[in-house]
Design a protein around this motif. Structure first.
Motif, mmCIF file in Angstrom:
data_model
loop_
_atom_site.group_PDB
_atom_site.id
_atom_site.type_symbol
_atom_site.label_atom_id
_atom_site.label_comp_id
_atom_site.label_asym_id
_atom_site.label_seq_id
_atom_site.Cartn_x
_atom_site.Cartn_y
_atom_site.Cartn_z
ATOM 1 N N PRO A 87 -88.331 -38.192 -34.687
ATOM 2 C CA PRO A 87 -88.693 -39.287 -33.803
ATOM 3 C C PRO A 87 -88.416 -39.507 -32.654
ATOM 4 N N GLY A 88 -89.055 -39.958 -31.570
ATOM 5 C CA GLY A 88 -88.313 -40.857 -30.547
ATOM 6 C C GLY A 88 -88.038 -42.418 -30.669
ATOM 7 N N PHE A 89 -89.131 -43.031 -29.412
ATOM 8 C CA PHE A 89 -88.776 -44.673 -29.551
ATOM 9 C C PHE A 89 -89.524 -44.958 -30.538
ATOM 10 N N VAL A 90 -89.458 -45.433 -31.499
ATOM 11 C CA VAL A 90 -90.464 -46.250 -32.438
ATOM 12 C C VAL A 90 -90.110 -47.407 -32.709
ATOM 13 N N ARG A 91 -91.454 -48.120 -32.757
ATOM 14 C CA ARG A 91 -91.916 -49.834 -33.280
ATOM 15 C C ARG A 91 -91.033 -50.223 -33.905
ATOM 16 N N THR A 92 -89.361 -50.738 -34.664
ATOM 17 C CA THR A 92 -89.265 -50.764 -35.726
ATOM 18 C C THR A 92 -88.191 -52.292 -35.260
ATOM 19 N N ARG A 110 -85.972 -53.379 -25.912
ATOM 20 C CA ARG A 110 -86.208 -51.974 -26.001
ATOM 21 C C ARG A 110 -86.184 -51.070 -24.391
ATOM 22 N N PRO A 111 -85.982 -49.696 -24.288
ATOM 23 C CA PRO A 111 -85.911 -49.231 -22.962
ATOM 24 C C PRO A 111 -87.076 -48.446 -22.296
ATOM 25 N N GLY A 112 -87.630 -48.204 -21.528
ATOM 26 C CA GLY A 112 -88.814 -47.791 -20.970
ATOM 27 C C GLY A 112 -89.758 -48.413 -21.564
ATOM 28 N N PRO A 113 -91.152 -47.721 -20.947
ATOM 29 C CA PRO A 113 -92.160 -48.535 -20.636
ATOM 30 C C PRO A 113 -93.021 -48.150 -22.268
ATOM 31 N N GLY A 114 -94.196 -48.854 -21.605
ATOM 32 C CA GLY A 114 -94.386 -49.348 -23.423
ATOM 33 C C GLY A 114 -95.289 -47.742 -23.806
ATOM 34 N N TRP A 115 -95.483 -47.020 -23.010
ATOM 35 C CA TRP A 115 -96.071 -45.957 -23.800
ATOM 36 C C TRP A 115 -95.471 -44.951 -24.199
ATOM 37 N N ILE A 116 -94.132 -45.033 -23.975
ATOM 38 C CA ILE A 116 -93.065 -44.577 -24.549
ATOM 39 C C ILE A 116 -93.073 -44.404 -26.638
ATOM 40 N N TRP A 117 -93.524 -45.269 -26.032
ATOM 41 C CA TRP A 117 -93.092 -45.851 -28.244
ATOM 42 C C TRP A 117 -94.167 -46.041 -28.981
#
Length: 264
Positions: free
Chosen positions: A185-190, A200-207
């Motif tokens: 997985p990459g960035f996951v909303r946990t 949380r780094p980066g823009p919302g679309w990467i999550w």
């Protein structure tokens, strides 16, 4: 819930790190698919709450095993479950990050993290693989990370070890009815970043959502894929990473790690 290992016609899955995040997501998805479950984590209260909910809502059996996979006793307790009862699907998901860099972390803390991310995964996978091969069926999912393609501390090193181990085990089981899949997985909303006390780094679309990772990885595992990378963006990133010079990878990883420590 107490252990209930009486005969059942339903498939049975064991999930580590089941009290929250991806582990909880896997448990919810598998319960909907009518799997009996063995839920493993350190937090007994959260495990009991989840087990009770799944038994009520999905009418499956949910067994709780409280274990710290940074310890020999914890690994052995889970290993004994796999040795002595049928486990059709093993999901090695337990893991966590460290707030400090390598030089600022206590050696014992680094060793504990590596035991959870690598040692426990290796040992439980081998116990399960032998039992599944003898039984003639089964699947193993090891949650690695896209961080395995970077040089961001011991977390990345341990996740790379798990990736290579999983690919090696899949190679040895090639041609058998037992599948082995590494999930990156990459960035996951946990709660992962919340526990590290960083933004949380980066823009919302990467999550990615937990559901996206769980659905994609379970589908890939059922299709016999050795490596599963949820999310089209992350699949493209993994492909590109093969051609990025290691010097540039080290530079980018060091910059990200420094920014994260500044935030914390």
């Amino acid at each position: 819930m107490t252990a209930d290992r009486t005969a059942s016609t339903r498939p049975r899955a064991l999930v580590t790190g089941a009290s929250s995040g991806l582990g909880r997501g896997y448990a919810l998805a598998l319960a909907r698919d009518r799997y009996d479950l063995v839920l493993v984590a350190r937090d007994e209260a959260r495990l009991q709450e989840l087990a009770g909910r799944l038994e009520r809502e999905s009418e499956i059996r949910a067994e709780v095993v409280v274990a710290d996979l940074a310890t020999r006793s914890g690994i052995e307790a889970v290993g004994d479950v796999i040795r002595t009862s049928r486990v059709d699907l093993l999901i090695n998901n337990a893991g966590y990050g460290l707030r400090e860099g390598l030089l600022d972390s206590d050696l014992a803390v680094v060793a504990d993290q590596d035991m959870v991310l690598t040692g426990a995964v290796r040992e439980l996978s081998l116990i399960a693989a032998k039992a599944m091969r003898a039984r003639g069926r089964g699947g193993i999912i090891n949650v690695s990370s896209l961080a395995a393609l970077t040089t961001m501390g011991q977390y990345a090193a341990s996740k790379m070890s798990t990736l290579v181990f999983t690919e090696a085990l899949a190679g040895e089981l090639r041609g058998s009815p037992v599948t082995v899949t590494a999930v990156l997985p990459g960035f996951v909303r946990t709660r992962f970043h919340e526990r590290l006390r960083v933004e949380r780094p980066g823009p919302g679309w990467i999550w990615l959502s937990v559901r996206q990772v769980v659905v994609t990885s379970l589908r890939d595992a059922r299709n016999g894929r050795v490596v599963s990378i949820p999310g089209a963006t992350y699949r493209a990133a993994a492909l590109i990473a093969r051609f990025v010079p290691r010097g540039l990878v080290r530079w980018g990883s060091a910059g990200f790690s420094l920014a994260r420590r500044d935030e914390s």
